[in-house]
Enzyme design. Structure first.
Site: not given
Length: 225
Positions: A13, A15, A171
């Site tokens: 991922d 950001d 995240d």
């Protein structure tokens, strides 16, 4: 007995996993608020929702607006963000050494993000990743986006590596859900953005990792087939 080793491919991922982009988004929201005579957003309130996307960030910056009114602000949000992208963002601590460790081990890596692809591609030259990143899939690159598995499966196919021999690192819960649906091992990146109500253990990632620098070690990655 299984020997610890780095995966053949690692997908990330963007950001909240590789890039701490929250300062850019705070600046974006502040510019929108200032233009309307409003006070700046509280960075501590915006930061946990960055991985949730533009709607969540606008909901934090403009809590008095209804969904339709906030949705109408998305084009301006993206335009303002594009104008300042990368000015305040930085890699999370340990990310660069982690990527170097992967490359030294012969692991190829790429990015699968829900960020619009045209914005994600602006990050690559800023970080010197144009030649290093093997594949980039954005949230609008395909017919589906995370938590659907299609972006991860597409990235694995592009690299010519079976999903089971890739690892996805993210995240947010949608990252882990996408990996599980793709039958791809996963790492929950605990250094990223989370709401207090998020429960990473319940996401059922293959492993949970507290800091990016720990992934410099093969032993921290999920066991490979």
């Amino acid at each position: 007995m299984s020997t610890a080793r780095f995966p053949r491919a690692a997908l990330f991922d963007l950001d909240g996993t590789l890039l701490d982009s929250a300062p850019d988004f705070v600046a974006t929201c502040d510019a929108m608020l200032s233009a309307r005579g409003r006070a700046p957003v509280d960075p501590a309130k915006l930061r946990p929702v960055v991985s949730k996307g533009a709607r969540a960030m606008l909901g934090t910056a403009f809590p008095d607006l209804d969904d339709a009114e906030r949705d109408a602000l998305i084009p301006e949000f993206l335009q303002r963000y594009e104008a300042l992208i990368g000015q305040h963002a930085m890699l999370f601590a340990g990310v660069e050494t982690m990527l170097a460790a992967l490359e030294s081990a012969g692991t190829v890596w790429g990015i699968v993000t829900n960020k619009p692809e045209y914005l994600a591609r602006l990050i690559l030259p800023q970080q010197g990743w144009e030649q290093r990143c093997a594949v980039l899939v954005g949230g609008d690159s395909l017919a589906e986006r995370k938590p659907h598995p299609l972006p991860l499966l597409h990235a694995a196919a592009h690299m010519g590596i079976p999903p089971a021999e890739c690892v996805y690192v993210g995240d947010d819960e949608r990252d882990i859900l996408a990996a599980r649906a793709a039958h791809m091992p996963s790492v929950a990146a605990l250094w990223g953005y989370r709401l207090d109500s998020d429960q990473p253990l319940a996401w059922q990632a293959s492993v949970l990792v507290e800091h990016a620098h720990l992934l410099n070690q093969a032993t921290q990655w999920p066991t490979q087939p």
